[in-house]
Design a protein around this motif. Structure first.
Motif, PDB file in Angstrom:
ATOM      1  N   ARG A  71     -13.965  20.015  -7.317  1.00 43.72           N
ATOM      2  CA  ARG A  71     -13.061  18.900  -7.111  1.00 43.72           C
ATOM      3  C   ARG A  71     -11.763  19.162  -7.873  1.00 43.72           C
ATOM      4  O   ARG A  71     -11.780  19.638  -9.005  1.00 43.72           O
ATOM      5  CB  ARG A  71     -13.690  17.601  -7.603  1.00 43.72           C
ATOM      6  N   LEU A  72     -10.651  18.863  -7.235  1.00 44.12           N
ATOM      7  CA  LEU A  72      -9.358  19.005  -7.877  1.00 44.12           C
ATOM      8  C   LEU A  72      -8.873  17.628  -8.316  1.00 44.12           C
ATOM      9  O   LEU A  72      -8.906  16.668  -7.547  1.00 44.12           O
ATOM     10  CB  LEU A  72      -8.345  19.631  -6.913  1.00 44.12           C
ATOM     11  N   SER A  73      -8.434  17.545  -9.553  1.00 45.25           N
ATOM     12  CA  SER A  73      -7.993  16.278 -10.113  1.00 45.25           C
ATOM     13  C   SER A  73      -6.473  16.255 -10.209  1.00 45.25           C
ATOM     14  O   SER A  73      -5.868  17.172 -10.771  1.00 45.25           O
ATOM     15  CB  SER A  73      -8.596  16.074 -11.500  1.00 45.25           C
ATOM     16  N   THR A  74      -5.868  15.218  -9.665  1.00 45.76           N
ATOM     17  CA  THR A  74      -4.417  15.067  -9.730  1.00 45.76           C
ATOM     18  C   THR A  74      -4.102  13.576  -9.635  1.00 45.76           C
ATOM     19  O   THR A  74      -4.912  12.746 -10.023  1.00 45.76           O
ATOM     20  CB  THR A  74      -3.723  15.899  -8.628  1.00 45.76           C
ATOM     21  N   GLY A  75      -2.918  13.207  -9.136  1.00 43.62           N
ATOM     22  CA  GLY A  75      -2.572  11.801  -9.059  1.00 43.62           C
ATOM     23  C   GLY A  75      -1.284  11.573  -8.310  1.00 43.62           C
ATOM     24  O   GLY A  75      -0.731  12.483  -7.682  1.00 43.62           O
ATOM     25  N   VAL A  76      -0.768  10.349  -8.377  1.00 42.46           N
ATOM     26  CA  VAL A  76       0.518   9.975  -7.789  1.00 42.46           C
ATOM     27  C   VAL A  76       1.136   8.892  -8.659  1.00 42.46           C
ATOM     28  O   VAL A  76       0.437   8.178  -9.382  1.00 42.46           O
ATOM     29  CB  VAL A  76       0.383   9.441  -6.342  1.00 42.46           C
TER      30      VAL A  76
ATOM     31  N   GLY B 211     -11.967  12.563  -0.351  1.00 44.87           N
ATOM     32  CA  GLY B 211     -11.093  12.274  -1.474  1.00 44.87           C
ATOM     33  C   GLY B 211     -11.451  10.958  -2.138  1.00 44.87           C
ATOM     34  O   GLY B 211     -12.027  10.066  -1.513  1.00 44.87           O
ATOM     35  N   ARG B 212     -11.130  10.834  -3.430  1.00 48.31           N
ATOM     36  CA  ARG B 212     -11.320   9.586  -4.174  1.00 48.31           C
ATOM     37  C   ARG B 212      -9.973   9.167  -4.760  1.00 48.31           C
ATOM     38  O   ARG B 212      -9.239   9.994  -5.306  1.00 48.31           O
ATOM     39  CB  ARG B 212     -12.330   9.765  -5.303  1.00 48.31           C
ATOM     40  N   PHE B 213      -9.672   7.892  -4.645  1.00 42.96           N
ATOM     41  CA  PHE B 213      -8.414   7.339  -5.150  1.00 42.96           C
ATOM     42  C   PHE B 213      -8.745   6.295  -6.210  1.00 42.96           C
ATOM     43  O   PHE B 213      -9.457   5.328  -5.927  1.00 42.96           O
ATOM     44  CB  PHE B 213      -7.628   6.709  -4.004  1.00 42.96           C
ATOM     45  N   TYR B 214      -8.264   6.509  -7.441  1.00 43.50           N
ATOM     46  CA  TYR B 214      -8.508   5.578  -8.535  1.00 43.50           C
ATOM     47  C   TYR B 214      -7.219   4.799  -8.784  1.00 43.50           C
ATOM     48  O   TYR B 214      -6.276   5.306  -9.391  1.00 43.50           O
ATOM     49  CB  TYR B 214      -8.950   6.320  -9.783  1.00 43.50           C
ATOM     50  N   ALA B 215      -7.192   3.559  -8.296  1.00 46.06           N
ATOM     51  CA  ALA B 215      -5.974   2.757  -8.356  1.00 46.06           C
ATOM     52  C   ALA B 215      -5.685   2.294  -9.775  1.00 46.06           C
ATOM     53  O   ALA B 215      -6.604   2.085 -10.579  1.00 46.06           O
ATOM     54  CB  ALA B 215      -6.111   1.549  -7.428  1.00 46.06           C
ATOM     55  N   PRO B 216      -4.422   2.093 -10.108  1.00 42.83           N
ATOM     56  CA  PRO B 216      -4.087   1.511 -11.420  1.00 42.83           C
ATOM     57  C   PRO B 216      -4.584   0.073 -11.491  1.00 42.83           C
ATOM     58  O   PRO B 216      -4.619  -0.641 -10.481  1.00 42.83           O
ATOM     59  CB  PRO B 216      -2.560   1.592 -11.461  1.00 42.83           C
ATOM     60  N   LEU B 217      -4.969  -0.361 -12.686  1.00 46.83           N
ATOM     61  CA  LEU B 217      -5.482  -1.721 -12.858  1.00 46.83           C
ATOM     62  C   LEU B 217      -4.434  -2.765 -12.478  1.00 46.83           C
ATOM     63  O   LEU B 217      -4.780  -3.864 -12.026  1.00 46.83           O
ATOM     64  CB  LEU B 217      -5.931  -1.919 -14.304  1.00 46.83           C
ATOM     65  N   ALA B 218      -3.168  -2.434 -12.655  1.00 45.16           N
ATOM     66  CA  ALA B 218      -2.100  -3.369 -12.315  1.00 45.16           C
ATOM     67  C   ALA B 218      -1.826  -3.423 -10.822  1.00 45.16           C
ATOM     68  O   ALA B 218      -1.043  -4.260 -10.364  1.00 45.16           O
ATOM     69  CB  ALA B 218      -0.816  -2.988 -13.054  1.00 45.16           C
ATOM     70  N   GLY B 219      -2.457  -2.528 -10.060  1.00 43.78           N
ATOM     71  CA  GLY B 219      -2.226  -2.489  -8.628  1.00 43.78           C
ATOM     72  C   GLY B 219      -1.113  -1.517  -8.260  1.00 43.78           C
ATOM     73  O   GLY B 219      -0.542  -0.830  -9.116  1.00 43.78           O
ATOM     74  N   ILE B 220      -0.806  -1.472  -6.969  1.00 44.98           N
ATOM     75  CA  ILE B 220       0.237  -0.570  -6.482  1.00 44.98           C
ATOM     76  C   ILE B 220       1.584  -1.260  -6.632  1.00 44.98           C
ATOM     77  O   ILE B 220       2.070  -1.964  -5.741  1.00 44.98           O
ATOM     78  CB  ILE B 220      -0.048  -0.152  -5.027  1.00 44.98           C
ATOM     79  N   VAL B 221       2.156  -1.073  -7.817  1.00 47.55           N
ATOM     80  CA  VAL B 221       3.459  -1.648  -8.148  1.00 47.55           C
ATOM     81  C   VAL B 221       4.329  -0.537  -8.739  1.00 47.55           C
ATOM     82  O   VAL B 221       3.813   0.468  -9.248  1.00 47.55           O
ATOM     83  CB  VAL B 221       3.321  -2.826  -9.141  1.00 47.55           C
ATOM     84  N   PRO B 222       5.654  -0.677  -8.672  1.00 48.64           N
ATOM     85  CA  PRO B 222       6.546   0.389  -9.132  1.00 48.64           C
ATOM     86  C   PRO B 222       6.242   0.853 -10.558  1.00 48.64           C
ATOM     87  O   PRO B 222       6.071   0.041 -11.463  1.00 48.64           O
ATOM     88  CB  PRO B 222       7.934  -0.246  -9.024  1.00 48.64           C
ATOM     89  N   GLY B 223       6.181   2.175 -10.717  1.00 46.82           N
ATOM     90  CA  GLY B 223       5.979   2.778 -12.028  1.00 46.82           C
ATOM     91  C   GLY B 223       4.537   3.039 -12.398  1.00 46.82           C
ATOM     92  O   GLY B 223       4.273   3.793 -13.336  1.00 46.82           O
ATOM     93  N   GLU B 224       3.587   2.440 -11.668  1.00 41.23           N
ATOM     94  CA  GLU B 224       2.175   2.655 -11.988  1.00 41.23           C
ATOM     95  C   GLU B 224       1.707   4.020 -11.483  1.00 41.23           C
ATOM     96  O   GLU B 224       2.228   4.559 -10.503  1.00 41.23           O
ATOM     97  CB  GLU B 224       1.306   1.559 -11.390  1.00 41.23           C
TER      98      GLU B 224
END
Length: 250
Positions: free
Chosen positions: A118-123, A90-103
């Motif tokens: 490959r399946l593309s999704t998110g969180v 798996g690959r995880f592409y983090a938000p530029l702001a980091g793991i903070v609420p709402g990102e």
């Protein structure tokens, strides 16, 4: 405890409202760079109440024996390096702001080890403080779920934990889960916790897992979720790629 979309599993009772994501109607992954596909923007969140399949609670723990890191240090490092702890499938592409609420973060996942598809999704980050953070999945993810990552002290040892409350999102994924996908998902998180344990200095990280089916019933009123399924979107994207290429060239 009554389960609602605003009360995912939490390691502590006292929570600050500032640590929660603000309500949103549709998600946006505009703050993510490097992901090949954004299949999340425009979708809604999908927690366990919105899922189709059986309801599972999965808890994975690893004691950091031999490590001097406290819970706050562990969570800070986990947030910063989250992508590096994932198994290679798996690959995880983090938000530029980091793991903070709402990102919103984007994911690129192989449904089967070695598969070229490959399946593309998110969180979306639903909650985050200095001892835990919680993700909620979007429509189209294989699972309608909350997953909370946390750390706490047990005597002199820091315990690292990942706990998911999940249902498969649609009948297709439920069938895959019945044929072995459920065990693959468990191995994924067990490998992740092992990687976290090693990185945090545990001498011999051993993951303890507890997997419980809380509700064996399937929510047939949610059968329509299949229209959001990531495999269907991926197939459409592959099949329409030549037309989109020609259109772009024109």
């Amino acid at each position: 405890m009554t389960i609602t979309e605003e009360t995912p599993p939490q390691p502590q009772a006292s929570r600050d409202a500032a640590n929660w994501a603000k309500p949103v109607d549709r998600l946006s992954a505009g703050g993510v760079a490097g992901a090949p596909v954004d299949s999340v923007t425009g979708t809604r969140v999908s927690g366990p109440l919105q899922g189709f399949g059986q309801l599972w609670q999965k808890t994975f723990r690893v004691p950091l024996e031999g490590s001097s890191m406290n819970p706050q240090q562990v969570i800070a490092a986990w947030k910063e390096q989250f992508a590096t702890f994932w198994p290679k499938k798996g690959r995880f592409y983090a938000p530029l702001a980091g793991i903070v609420p709402g990102e919103v973060a984007l994911l690129d996942i192989s449904p089967v080890p070695g598969s070229p598809v490959r399946l593309s999704t998110g969180v979306m980050v639903l909650y985050a403080d200095d001892e835990s953070f919680t993700f909620i999945n979007p429509e189209g993810h294989a699972l309608s779920a909350w997953i909370t990552f946390s750390a706490h002290r047990d005597g002199e040892v820091t315990i690292v934990q990942a706990q998911a409350l999940e249902r498969t999102a649609d009948p297709f994924v439920e069938l895959v889960y019945m044929l072995g996908g459920n065990r693959m998902n468990d191995r994924f998180w067990s490998e992740t916790l092992t990687n976290v344990g090693r990185a945090m200095g545990a001498t011999d990280p051993t993951v303890d897992s507890v997997v419980v089916c809380i509700d064996p019933r399937r929510q047939w009123r949610r059968i329509g979720n299949i229209r959001y399924a990531a495999p269907a979107r991926t197939a459409r994207r592959i099949l329409t790629a030549p037309a989109r290429w020609i259109t772009g060239r024109t």
